[in-house]
Design a protein around this motif. Structure first.
Motif, short mmCIF file in Angstrom:
data_model
loop_
_atom_site.label_atom_id
_atom_site.label_comp_id
_atom_site.label_asym_id
_atom_site.label_seq_id
_atom_site.Cartn_x
_atom_site.Cartn_y
_atom_site.Cartn_z
N MET A 1 0.84 -1.20 0.00
CA MET A 1 0.00 0.00 0.00
C MET A 1 0.87 1.25 0.00
N THR A 2 0.35 2.30 -0.60
CA THR A 2 1.09 3.56 -0.72
C THR A 2 0.97 4.37 0.56
N VAL A 3 2.10 4.91 1.02
CA VAL A 3 2.12 5.78 2.19
C VAL A 3 2.07 7.22 1.70
N VAL A 4 1.05 7.95 2.09
CA VAL A 4 0.83 9.32 1.60
C VAL A 4 0.79 10.28 2.78
N VAL A 5 1.61 11.31 2.72
CA VAL A 5 1.56 12.42 3.69
C VAL A 5 0.80 13.56 3.03
N LEU A 6 -0.17 14.12 3.74
CA LEU A 6 -0.96 15.24 3.24
C LEU A 6 -0.84 16.40 4.22
N THR A 7 -0.16 17.47 3.81
CA THR A 7 -0.13 18.69 4.61
C THR A 7 -1.20 19.63 4.09
N GLY A 8 -1.95 20.21 5.03
CA GLY A 8 -3.12 20.99 4.65
C GLY A 8 -4.35 20.11 4.52
N ALA A 9 -4.39 19.02 5.27
CA ALA A 9 -5.42 18.00 5.08
C ALA A 9 -6.75 18.33 5.74
N SER A 10 -6.81 19.36 6.56
CA SER A 10 -8.03 19.59 7.34
C SER A 10 -9.16 20.21 6.54
N SER A 11 -8.87 20.76 5.35
CA SER A 11 -9.96 21.38 4.57
C SER A 11 -9.56 21.44 3.10
N GLY A 12 -10.53 21.83 2.27
CA GLY A 12 -10.28 22.11 0.87
C GLY A 12 -9.71 20.94 0.09
N ILE A 13 -8.71 21.22 -0.72
CA ILE A 13 -8.11 20.21 -1.60
C ILE A 13 -7.47 19.09 -0.79
N GLY A 14 -6.81 19.44 0.30
CA GLY A 14 -6.16 18.43 1.14
C GLY A 14 -7.16 17.46 1.74
N ARG A 15 -8.29 17.97 2.20
CA ARG A 15 -9.33 17.11 2.76
C ARG A 15 -9.91 16.20 1.68
N ALA A 16 -10.14 16.76 0.50
CA ALA A 16 -10.65 15.95 -0.60
C ALA A 16 -9.67 14.85 -0.98
N ALA A 17 -8.38 15.20 -1.01
CA ALA A 17 -7.35 14.19 -1.33
C ALA A 17 -7.31 13.10 -0.28
N ALA A 18 -7.49 13.47 0.98
CA ALA A 18 -7.48 12.47 2.06
C ALA A 18 -8.61 11.47 1.88
N LYS A 19 -9.79 11.95 1.52
CA LYS A 19 -10.92 11.05 1.30
C LYS A 19 -10.65 10.10 0.14
N ARG A 72 6.10 5.49 11.83
CA ARG A 72 4.86 4.70 11.79
C ARG A 72 4.87 3.69 10.65
N TYR A 73 5.28 4.12 9.46
CA TYR A 73 5.10 3.29 8.27
C TYR A 73 6.39 2.79 7.63
N GLY A 74 7.53 3.34 8.04
CA GLY A 74 8.80 2.89 7.49
C GLY A 74 9.25 3.61 6.24
N ARG A 75 8.37 4.40 5.65
CA ARG A 75 8.72 5.11 4.42
C ARG A 75 7.65 6.16 4.13
N ILE A 76 7.93 7.00 3.14
CA ILE A 76 6.94 7.93 2.58
C ILE A 76 7.00 7.77 1.06
N ASP A 77 5.91 7.38 0.45
CA ASP A 77 5.90 7.21 -1.01
C ASP A 77 5.49 8.50 -1.73
N VAL A 78 4.52 9.20 -1.15
CA VAL A 78 3.97 10.41 -1.77
C VAL A 78 3.76 11.45 -0.69
N TRP A 79 4.10 12.69 -1.02
CA TRP A 79 3.80 13.81 -0.12
C TRP A 79 3.08 14.86 -0.96
N VAL A 80 1.83 15.15 -0.58
CA VAL A 80 1.04 16.18 -1.27
C VAL A 80 0.86 17.36 -0.32
N ASP A 81 1.35 18.51 -0.73
CA ASP A 81 1.28 19.71 0.10
C ASP A 81 0.23 20.66 -0.45
N THR A 82 -0.84 20.87 0.32
CA THR A 82 -1.89 21.80 -0.09
C THR A 82 -2.05 22.96 0.89
#
Length: 312
Positions: A1-19, A72-82
């Motif tokens: 499974m892909t490990v994704v970090v989302l900064t700005g995840a609480s609203s807007g584009i980041g929240r949509a990406a999290a879903k 937590r996960y051992g790696r980061i595959d994707v980081w999306v900054d919104t």
């Protein structure tokens, strides 16, 4: 499974990406200044996600986020900054400390994220960073000097990082570049323009921009523009700058500032606050028609300029 970090995840584009990420089974790290917003998001859509409070303008905080994700996960595959904030007003009317903080969040914050992400990507030999730019990172617009300055700087940073990672074929730096998007950033912005801001039409959903950002993560390329008139506006800006400069002020006043008056305030620039969500339909057909007319005028001006150049 892909490990994704989302900064700005609480609203807007980041929240949509999290879903979207949660729906496809990614392992998530949700980060923003609002812990309550992150916990509500995780409880509703991403049980088991790592929730981490972070201010991207704080380099130490961002480095701690990267370390927590790897722990937590051992790696980061994707980081999306919104993560982003905005301030409206003429340059001389925006307090210096507000201008500086917009730059700190939207530009220095992107640099902090990139530094932390690349440190991890280099150690593991792969990874994709997706930065959220803006049409205003390709053109300029009055009453948005801090945001435009930050997004132009972010675009330069992204391109430089792509040059510097050419030696690592599995490390990618991408930008998603939206125009108007239905998110709370406009109503949450600091405001010294006297009228509440709104997304200029045509307005895309946060979900659409998030889908494009995740598509970049899956199939990396330098940049993906999201917005029906983005390229038209960019072309008018570059091809006939005098015409663009004459049109952009009236266009901003007609379609990017609402009729709702507001007293000067610093919005969410310095701290998270309750978001005022809206929708593109709120702006009505008149605003959409004005935006379409301005885009058409810019397109015509650009076409005339291009024709003149070819006739030389």
């Amino acid at each position: 499974m892909t490990v994704v970090v989302l900064t700005g995840a609480s609203s807007g584009i980041g929240r949509a990406a999290a879903k979207l990420c949660a729906a496809r089974g990614d392992r998530l790290v949700l980060a923003a200044r609002s812990r309550a917003g992150l916990e509500a998001l995780a409880e509703a859509h991403a049980p088991g996600a790592l929730v981490h409070t972070v201010d991207v303008a704080d380099r130490v905080s961002v480095e701690a986020l990267a370390d927590a994700a790897v722990a937590r996960y051992g790696r980061i595959d994707v980081w999306v900054d919104t993560a982003a904030v905005m301030a409206y007003g003429r340059f001389e009317d925006v307090p210096a400390e507000v201008f500086d903080q917009v730059i700190a969040t939207d530009l220095i914050g992107s640099a902090n994220v990139a530094r932390a992400a690349l440190r991890v990507f280099r150690s593991q030999g792969a990874g994709t960073l997706v930065l959220t730019g803006s049409l205003v990172g390709h053109v300029t617009a009055p009453y948005m000097s801090a945001y435009a300055t930050a997004k132009w700087g972010q675009r330069a940073l992204a391109r430089t990082l792509r040059q510097e990672t050419r030696d690592a074929k599995h490390i990618h730096v991408c930008q998603v570049v939206p125009g108007g998007v239905d998110t709370p950033i406009y109503t949450s912005a600091a405001n010294y323009a006297g009228r509440i801001g709104r997304p200029p039409p045509p307005v895309d959903t946060a979900e659409r921009v998030a889908r494009v950002a995740l598509k970049l993560a899956d199939r990396p390329r330098a940049e993906a523009s999201v917005g029906l008139t983005n390229r038209v506006v960019e072309f008018g800006f570059a091809a006939l700058p005098r015409v663009y400069d004459a049109l952009v002020g009236p266009m901003m006043r007609a379609v990017a500032l609402s009729g709702r008056p507001v007293d000067p305030h610093e919005g969410n620039v310095f701290a998270s606050r309750t978001r005022d969500d809206g929708g593109p339909a709120r702006w009505g057909r008149g605003a959409a028609a004005a935006g379409a007319a301005a885009a058409a005028a810019l397109s015509l001006a650009g076409a005339v300029a291009l024709r003149a150049r070819r006739g030389r």
